[in-house]
Design an enzyme around this catalytic site. Structure first.
Site, PDB file in Angstrom:
ATOM      1  N   HIS A  30      61.040  71.519  14.833  1.00 31.42           N
ATOM      2  CA  HIS A  30      60.003  71.712  13.812  1.00 31.42           C
ATOM      3  C   HIS A  30      58.814  70.806  14.116  1.00 31.42           C
ATOM      4  O   HIS A  30      58.996  69.632  14.480  1.00 31.42           O
ATOM      5  CB  HIS A  30      60.564  71.391  12.421  1.00 31.42           C
ATOM      6  CG  HIS A  30      59.514  71.404  11.347  1.00 31.42           C
ATOM      7  ND1 HIS A  30      59.038  72.570  10.792  1.00 31.42           N
ATOM      8  CD2 HIS A  30      58.830  70.396  10.742  1.00 31.42           C
ATOM      9  CE1 HIS A  30      58.116  72.277   9.883  1.00 31.42           C
ATOM     10  NE2 HIS A  30      57.969  70.960   9.843  1.00 31.42           N
ATOM     11  N   MET A  58      66.400  68.887  16.988  1.00 31.19           N
ATOM     12  CA  MET A  58      66.331  68.852  18.451  1.00 31.19           C
ATOM     13  C   MET A  58      64.920  68.665  18.994  1.00 31.19           C
ATOM     14  O   MET A  58      64.751  68.287  20.154  1.00 31.19           O
ATOM     15  CB  MET A  58      66.922  70.144  19.032  1.00 31.19           C
ATOM     16  CG  MET A  58      68.419  70.268  18.851  1.00 31.19           C
ATOM     17  SD  MET A  58      69.301  68.998  19.796  1.00 31.19           S
ATOM     18  CE  MET A  58      70.998  69.458  19.435  1.00 31.19           C
ATOM     19  N   GLU A  59      63.923  68.957  18.186  1.00 32.75           N
ATOM     20  CA  GLU A  59      62.534  68.760  18.610  1.00 32.75           C
ATOM     21  C   GLU A  59      61.681  68.445  17.394  1.00 32.75           C
ATOM     22  O   GLU A  59      61.693  69.193  16.418  1.00 32.75           O
ATOM     23  CB  GLU A  59      61.954  70.006  19.291  1.00 32.75           C
ATOM     24  CG  GLU A  59      62.450  70.295  20.687  1.00 32.75           C
ATOM     25  CD  GLU A  59      61.701  71.448  21.320  1.00 32.75           C
ATOM     26  OE1 GLU A  59      60.460  71.503  21.213  1.00 32.75           O
ATOM     27  OE2 GLU A  59      62.364  72.318  21.919  1.00 32.75           O
ATOM     28  N   ASN A  60      60.946  67.352  17.453  1.00 36.28           N
ATOM     29  CA  ASN A  60      59.942  67.042  16.441  1.00 36.28           C
ATOM     30  C   ASN A  60      59.000  66.010  17.025  1.00 36.28           C
ATOM     31  O   ASN A  60      59.450  64.974  17.527  1.00 36.28           O
ATOM     32  CB  ASN A  60      60.591  66.505  15.156  1.00 36.28           C
ATOM     33  CG  ASN A  60      59.560  66.043  14.137  1.00 36.28           C
ATOM     34  OD1 ASN A  60      59.461  64.853  13.837  1.00 36.28           O
ATOM     35  ND2 ASN A  60      58.788  66.967  13.606  1.00 36.28           N
TER      36      ASN A  60
END
Length: 567
Positions: A343, A410-412
């Site tokens: 996100h 997992m992604e920010n």
């Protein structure tokens, strides 16, 4: 990406009309929450193989679709950049693990290069033992440093020969080839890797690779290609999960999941049922597209209805959205031990009906418009605005929508797009503080969040944007062939959050900010000296050997002259 001037204009119109008057700010963000994360919460950073490794044709690696895409010379990547060298991570991975230790992270999320392990993509053709050894050494070095590897099997770099021979993810045979590749990875690394991610952000892979053509393989199969690709990706994920579950789980005791990226969609007018439905539709077309089959056995009902109706209006006998058989639905449902979420930002959503005569496309199928608030902090890109409260809402949505799964972020992260070498990244520190705090609030709400991966460890190749977007904690000087790394202020700040496992109290958290900025002047001076250091290095590596060679030649000539004179 997004047409920002158009979007901003729409938002201004909404404000003038009064619809946007109540949309400023958010009650969730009104107060900062001081507290710590649960014991055992895992902190990390991430990267991907193609974006960092380089060595695109070294040690037996085969070409990927992104190698072909960037080498085409057709203006597909900003500045005609390639990832042939990227961060030179293939040769500097041990140094990068030292950076991970500096950050005090618990885990490191990275991806394996499918064509580095299987040059043609097919296990039966050839296994590249040098590739196996490379990743095995990386995993061993991480574990030796007490850093848990979270390994992604596929982060967009499909072997080029699978694209050429079979059409890539348009072909159902990809599920078998991916399963064979996954089995190889489980067999080679599963004794040490306990967290597997099958696919990273497959929505973007499908949409930009097979709908808009902005990503490799660059196809523009409007309204059909992305749905077919996603269909095969979902089945490939399920097959890999079942393979691990039946063959490897009992002896390796690991977990297999998928990582799905989605922005939060907030209704422009919360009193307007059509805007509320449009925002829900936005989330289902984004997150639900992949999550719903995995957690409920089929595509979201709204996708089936919308795409089916528009397909019929366009004169098609069957829906452009493929159909899962009853057997496939049962096979796919429940194939995730955790939900990975990526996100970055938020959009306001309002309904917009696109007539079927405009032709098939993902955008037209959704019947909505994405808007941004010009008051949101702009981080210099055309799409990424800092809207922390949307993160909490997305995490709570996922928690309730999919039955309280264990969630790993997992992604920010936030990118810097201005051509600037400023290491005092105050805006990234503010982004981290806001987003991580909203994640803490989501845990307080009841979301079962197990870990957080900040994106990314290094500045790296950012797909069609080349090297213009910098997400890294460490600045990489790409103009220097050695690709030196320099810590940004956010390194110190994130390290403090990791060490404290959250935000203990106002006084301490405030001190982190000032301590982080204290490091900037020193690091900036080092970076400013980089051209001089590079010049000195050139002198050392080129001029000095040349002078030495000349000296040897001169000495030889003098010696020969001396010998002749004596004779």
């Amino acid at each position: 990406m997004k047409a920002v001037p158009f979007v901003t204009l729409w938002w201004v119109l909404l404000l003038v009309s009064g619809l946007g008057a109540t949309r400023k700010g958010s009650p969730e963000e009104a107060s900062f929450y001081y507290g710590t994360f649960p014991p055992g919460f895992s902190w990390g950073v991430g990267s991907s193989a193609f974006q960092t490794e380089g060595a695109w044709d070294q040690d037996g690696k085969g070409p990927s679709i992104w190698d072909a895409f960037t080498h085409s010379g057709k203006g597909k990547v900003l500045g005609e950049e390639t990832a042939d060298v990227a961060c030179n991570g293939y040769y500097r991975v041990q140094e990068d693990i030292i950076l991970l230790r500096e950050l005090h992270v618990n885990h490191y999320r990275f991806s394996l290069s499918w064509p580095r392990l299987l040059p043609t993509g097919v296990r039966g053709d050839q296994v590249n033992e040098k590739g196996i050894k490379f990743y095995s050494d990386v995993i061993d070095a991480l574990l030796k440093s007490n850093i848990t590897p979270i390994v992604t099997l596929h982060h967009w770099d499909l072997p080029q020969l699978l694209q050429v021979r079979y059409g890539g993810w348009q072909n159902a045979s990809m599920t078998s080839y991916f399963s064979d590749y996954a089995d190889l990875c489980f067999e080679a690394f599963g004794d040490r890797v306990k967290y597997w991610v099958t696919f990273s952000d497959p929505r973007t892979m499908a949409e930009k690779g097979y709908e808009t053509g902005h990503h490799a393989p660059g196809l523009k199969l409007h309204g059909t290609g992305l749905y077919k690709a996603a269909h095969h990706i979902i089945k490939a994920h399920a097959q890999a999960w079942h393979s691990y579950n039946s063959t490897w789980r009992s002896r390796q005791q690991g977990l297999v999941g998928i990582s799905l990226n989605c922005d939060w969609g907030e209704p422009v007018d919360t009193s307007n049922p059509k805007d509320i439905e449009a925002a829900e539709r936005y989330l289902q077309f984004c997150l639900g597209w992949f999550a719903n089959p995995i957690y409920a056995g089929d595509y979201p009902q709204v996708m089936k209805e919308r795409i089916g109706r528009k397909s019929a209006e366009q004169g098609l006998d069957v829906s452009r959205l493929p159909v899962f058989s009853l057997q496939e639905k049962s096979y796919i449902k429940g194939t995730s031990d955790f939900l990975g979420l990526g996100h970055f930002t938020t959009r306001y959503i309002t309904e917009r009906n696109y007539p079927a005569r405009r032709g098939p496309s993902y955008q037209n199928d959704r019947d909505l418009v994405e808007l941004v608030d010009p008051n949101w902090p702009d981080l210099g890109s055309q799409w990424l605005y800092s809207v922390p409260w949307g993160f909490r809402r997305l995490l709570n949505f996922a928690q309730t929508q999919y039955g309280d799964p264990p969630i790993y972020v997992m992604e920010n992260g936030a990118s810097q797009t201005l051509h600037c070498t400023q290491l005092c990244d105050k805006w990234r520190i503010k982004y981290l503080k806001g987003y991580i705090n909203e994640m803490l609030k989501a845990i307080k709400d009841g979301a079962n969040i197990k870990g957080y991966t900040s994106w990314s460890l290094l500045d790296q190749f950012e797909w069609e944007k080349g090297y213009s977007n910098r997400y890294g904690f460490y600045y990489v000087e790409f103009n220097n062939r050695n690709k030196p790394r320099y810590p940004k202020a956010s390194v110190q700040y994130y390290k403090k959050i990791v060490t404290a496992n959250g935000f203990p109290n106002p006084r301490e958290v405030e001190s982190w900010y000032f301590k982080a900025l204290e490091t900037c002047s020193i690091n900036n001076q080092m970076l400013a000296a980089e051209p001089l250091l590079s010049h000195m290095q050139m002198v050392t590596e080129i001029v000095v050997p040349t002078v030495c060679t000349l000296c040897v030649l001169i000495a030889a000539v003098l010696l020969m002259s001396l010998l002749r004179s004596q004779s």
